[in-house]
Design a protein around this motif. Sequence first.
Motif, mmCIF file in Angstrom:
data_model
loop_
_atom_site.group_PDB
_atom_site.id
_atom_site.type_symbol
_atom_site.label_atom_id
_atom_site.label_comp_id
_atom_site.label_asym_id
_atom_site.label_seq_id
_atom_site.Cartn_x
_atom_site.Cartn_y
_atom_site.Cartn_z
ATOM 1 N N GLU A 1 0.903 -1.208 -0.044
ATOM 2 C CA GLU A 1 0.111 -0.078 0.021
ATOM 3 C C GLU A 1 0.681 1.271 -0.034
ATOM 4 O OE1 GLU A 1 -2.468 -0.541 3.513
ATOM 5 O OE2 GLU A 1 -3.780 -1.614 2.512
ATOM 6 N N GLU B 1 -3.792 11.840 0.894
ATOM 7 C CA GLU B 1 -4.823 10.804 1.283
ATOM 8 C C GLU B 1 -5.992 10.910 0.308
ATOM 9 O OE1 GLU B 1 -6.038 12.298 5.237
ATOM 10 O OE2 GLU B 1 -4.200 11.175 6.354
ATOM 11 N N ALA B 2 -6.406 11.889 -0.056
ATOM 12 C CA ALA B 2 -7.405 12.056 -1.158
ATOM 13 C C ALA B 2 -7.006 11.174 -2.333
ATOM 14 C CB ALA B 2 -7.734 13.509 -1.551
ATOM 15 N N TRP C 1 -6.780 7.361 -1.773
ATOM 16 C CA TRP C 1 -8.143 6.858 -1.584
ATOM 17 C C TRP C 1 -8.925 6.672 -2.853
ATOM 18 C CZ3 TRP C 1 -9.002 10.115 3.598
ATOM 19 C CH2 TRP C 1 -8.595 9.445 4.314
ATOM 20 N N GLU C 2 -8.757 7.786 -3.672
ATOM 21 C CA GLU C 2 -9.050 7.757 -5.067
ATOM 22 C C GLU C 2 -8.753 6.562 -5.700
ATOM 23 O OE1 GLU C 2 -8.670 11.534 -6.908
ATOM 24 O OE2 GLU C 2 -9.867 12.582 -5.242
ATOM 25 N N GLY D 1 -8.294 3.885 -4.465
ATOM 26 C CA GLY D 1 -8.735 2.571 -4.006
ATOM 27 C C GLY D 1 -7.675 2.065 -2.913
ATOM 28 N N GLU D 2 -7.035 2.773 -2.241
ATOM 29 C CA GLU D 2 -5.927 2.303 -1.338
ATOM 30 C C GLU D 2 -6.159 3.302 0.122
ATOM 31 O OE1 GLU D 2 -1.889 2.135 -2.258
ATOM 32 O OE2 GLU D 2 -2.640 2.832 -4.324
ATOM 33 N N SER D 3 -5.423 2.645 0.926
ATOM 34 C CA SER D 3 -5.402 3.642 2.149
ATOM 35 C C SER D 3 -3.887 4.001 2.487
ATOM 36 C CB SER D 3 -5.711 2.752 3.386
ATOM 37 O OG SER D 3 -5.033 1.856 3.655
#
Length: 104
Positions: free
Chosen positions: A68, A94-95, A98-99, A101-103
């Motif tokens: 990740e 972070e955005a 997350w877009e 599909g991860e953290s």
Amino acid sequence: AFAAPGYSALQRAIVRAETAAGLAERRGASLLLVAEREGAVVGSVEAFTPEFLRGKQLRFWSASLPLESYVSALATAPSARRSGVGRTLMSRVEAIVWEAGESV
């Protein structure tokens, strides 16, 4: 800006060259964001992506865990500290992650 206070001109030049070489090697593979204010860089954040990490020897990573993205560096200029620059850079990373599909 690239080396600790007290470094000689030669030491600063070496740190700058090593930093530039490392960034060039990771260009397009890691996520690097820069904050500017009035044309000057006041902060940056770099996140290593799974694409960058794939195939690398990772001493600290368990092979049983998925790769990740993770933040490898965050810096703000002294003049920009406590002004929200770091928080904004982290929010943007972070955005983006997350877009994808991860953290982070």
